[in-house]
Motif scaffolding. Structure first.
Motif, PDB file in Angstrom:
ATOM      1  N   ALA A   1       0.612  -1.275  -0.012  1.00  0.00           N
ATOM      2  CA  ALA A   1      -0.038   0.038  -0.166  1.00  0.00           C
ATOM      3  C   ALA A   1       0.729   1.352  -0.134  1.00  0.00           C
ATOM      4  O   ALA A   1       0.473   2.298  -0.776  1.00  0.00           O
ATOM      5  N   ARG A   2       2.003   1.208   0.707  1.00  0.00           N
ATOM      6  CA  ARG A   2       2.900   2.308   0.613  1.00  0.00           C
ATOM      7  C   ARG A   2       3.919   2.399  -0.313  1.00  0.00           C
ATOM      8  O   ARG A   2       4.955   3.125  -0.091  1.00  0.00           O
ATOM      9  N   ASN A   3       3.915   1.422  -1.074  1.00  0.00           N
ATOM     10  CA  ASN A   3       4.676   1.314  -2.208  1.00  0.00           C
ATOM     11  C   ASN A   3       6.433   1.360  -1.859  1.00  0.00           C
ATOM     12  O   ASN A   3       7.073   2.065  -2.144  1.00  0.00           O
ATOM     13  N   TRP A   4       6.853   0.335  -0.644  1.00  0.00           N
ATOM     14  CA  TRP A   4       8.050   0.375  -0.468  1.00  0.00           C
ATOM     15  C   TRP A   4       8.790  -0.343  -1.522  1.00  0.00           C
ATOM     16  O   TRP A   4       8.443  -1.479  -1.796  1.00  0.00           O
ATOM     17  N   PRO A   5       9.932   0.178  -2.163  1.00  0.00           N
ATOM     18  CA  PRO A   5      10.559  -0.165  -3.222  1.00  0.00           C
ATOM     19  C   PRO A   5      11.524  -1.335  -2.992  1.00  0.00           C
ATOM     20  O   PRO A   5      12.045  -2.380  -3.520  1.00  0.00           O
ATOM     21  N   GLN A   6      12.106  -1.234  -1.531  1.00  0.00           N
ATOM     22  CA  GLN A   6      13.232  -2.104  -1.351  1.00  0.00           C
ATOM     23  C   GLN A   6      13.203  -2.370   0.276  1.00  0.00           C
ATOM     24  O   GLN A   6      13.336  -1.366   1.033  1.00  0.00           O
ATOM     25  N   VAL A   7      13.039  -3.572   0.630  1.00  0.00           N
ATOM     26  CA  VAL A   7      12.885  -3.707   2.177  1.00  0.00           C
ATOM     27  C   VAL A   7      13.637  -4.726   2.689  1.00  0.00           C
ATOM     28  O   VAL A   7      13.917  -5.849   2.157  1.00  0.00           O
ATOM     29  N   LEU A   8      14.309  -4.438   3.732  1.00  0.00           N
ATOM     30  CA  LEU A   8      15.285  -5.701   4.280  1.00  0.00           C
ATOM     31  C   LEU A   8      14.533  -6.084   5.603  1.00  0.00           C
ATOM     32  O   LEU A   8      14.437  -5.134   6.554  1.00  0.00           O
ATOM     33  N   VAL A   9      14.224  -7.221   5.538  1.00  0.00           N
ATOM     34  CA  VAL A   9      13.469  -7.827   6.922  1.00  0.00           C
ATOM     35  C   VAL A   9      14.288  -8.684   7.767  1.00  0.00           C
ATOM     36  O   VAL A   9      14.774  -9.778   7.208  1.00  0.00           O
ATOM     37  N   PHE A  10      14.208  -8.230   8.953  1.00  0.00           N
ATOM     38  CA  PHE A  10      14.951  -9.293  10.031  1.00  0.00           C
ATOM     39  C   PHE A  10      14.194 -10.197  10.726  1.00  0.00           C
ATOM     40  O   PHE A  10      13.027  -9.766  11.255  1.00  0.00           O
TER      41      PHE A  10
END
Length: 423
Positions: free
Chosen positions: A241-250
């Protein structure tokens, strides 16, 4: 302060100009003159502040000032790092900064064939970047000679201690000459780090450009209080929904990384996972795809993600809170690097509130929590096979077992009565 004022030679300054670097960062301004003078240094700085260049540039200057003919297996400068990814990252920086300098360098880590490393060591090395385990393999095979080592660098020493490398480090130290320069870099300070510094460093100069255990000042920290059963759903919604282009998830576990990656894939998010059970080839490809933008979400455990350097990474997410509060600082330091801004999102369930308080105490700040409508904690919700629902923040206690047995007894009685009614 300009790099020219730090007394670096023209070949090094030329590379810095080519890379677009003109002003030294605070840790570089303070560390470079000290390292050039030959002093031992204990440096603490936020991750992403340019600490790799802070030790690489003066070491290249040292090699320029005192060139030597290398004998087989000889190493002049040794950089120890906790993970393969960080070792590769540091060596990439060495290759970049030494572009116009006559410098033989190599990177040695496990998970790949050791035989090509034998050939590289045979030629002698001005700079060797290595993980402790693989270096010990070489020492056993006598393919590396550290007896004439001039400089030792321990990069991210706090992580090496967390990962249990202290015994390996001491075994390596036994192979080093007593007269040498030692540089220890750590993002966080602890009593164990201070003890290690006392053992390894000789009258070191302390370089500290941020408060101990401080979080990066260019990182906006957001904390969401969420029902533990809806974390994945909410994060998937935020990314889309917020169009996060690149996300590192821990995440906390290897199994959790694989499971979450598969769930995101089903949600239509191009996702990859990296952790210690993945082959080095798979980890390298996942990281390369993430950097290239063909993978939108990278799910990682702490060990696999430590040392990742992803330029302009906009979002880091703590899907699971870390088991060690100090790791929060390392995690969110993956964003907001090299003068860029970033956002660190942390998902907190009622069960995590104690761990959140530990993080606040460590970083000396209060993290305000936000509730996203529709994803708030629902105390009445019971997951399958969950007999007891605890109140928010309540930890497992002695009476949980009795309560569980009581709930199971009521459930059996209800099923028995229902069966008798049908008979």
């Amino acid at each position: 302060m300009s790099f020219q004022s730090l007394g670096l030679a023209e070949p090094i300054l030329r590379v810095l100009t080519e890379q677009g670097y003109t002003e030294a960062t605070p840790v570089q301004q303070r560390s470079i003159p000290l390292i050039r003078s030959g002093k031992d240094v204990l440096a603490g700085a936020q991750t992403g502040t340019g600490k790799t260049a802070a030790f690489t540039l003066p070491l290249l200057q040292h090699l320029l000032n005192a060139p030597k003919v290398l004998s087989a297996g000889q190493v002049r400068v040794l950089v120890l790092t906790p993970t393969r990814e960080l070792a590769q990252q540091v060596h990439d920086s060495v290759l970049t900064y030494s572009r116009h300098v006559n410098c033989r360098s190599a990177v040695f880590y496990g998970g790949v064939s050791i035989r090509p490393q034998y050939d590289e060591a045979e030629q002698g090395l001005d700079i060797l970047v290595a993980t402790p385990g693989r270096l010990i393999d070489h020492l056993h095979q006598q393919t590396v000679d550290l007896s004439q080592l001039e400089v030792l660098v321990l990069d991210e020493a706090d992580r090496m201690l967390d990962m249990g490398f202290v015994v390996d480090i001491k075994r390596i130290m036994a192979k080093l000459p007593p007269k040498r320069q030692t540089l220890l870099f750590s993002a966080t300070y602890s009593n164990d780090i201070k003890k290690l510094a006392d053992e390894l460093l000789d009258n070191p100069v302390l370089v500290e450009v941020a408060a101990a255990n401080a979080t990066a000042d260019r990182v906006t920290q957001q904390v969401y209080l969420v029902d533990k059963h809806r974390k994945r759903e909410m994060l998937s919604h935020l990314i889309g929904a917020r169009n996060w282009p690149q996300v590192l998830v821990f995440v906390r576990t290897k199994h959790g990384a694989d499971r979450l990656a598969k769930q995101f894939q089903k949600d239509g998010l191009k996702t990859a996972a990296i952790h210690g059970d993945k082959s080095q080839g798979a980890r390298t490809k996942a990281l390369a795809d993430f950097k290239a933008g063909s993978v939108r979400v990278l799910v990682a455990t702490d060990i696999a993600a430590r040392g990742l350097d992803i330029s302009e990474l906009p979002y880091v997410v703590n899907y699971d809170l870390p088991q060690i509060a100090e790791d929060y600082v390392h995690r969110i330091g993956r964003t907001g690097r090299a003068g860029m801004s970033g956002i660190a999102v942390t998902l907190v369930t009622p069960e995590d509130l104690g761990a959140l308080q530990d993080i606040e105490k460590l970083t000396q700040q209060v993290l305000s929590t936000t509730v996203l409508p529709g994803y708030e904690h629902d105390p009445s919700y019971q997951a399958p096979n969950e007999a007891v629902a605890r109140t928010p923040g309540q930890r497992p206690g002695r009476n949980d077992g009795a309560a569980k047995r009581q709930a199971q007894g009521k459930l059996k009685a209800k099923l028995r009565a229902k069966a008798l009614g049908k008979a």
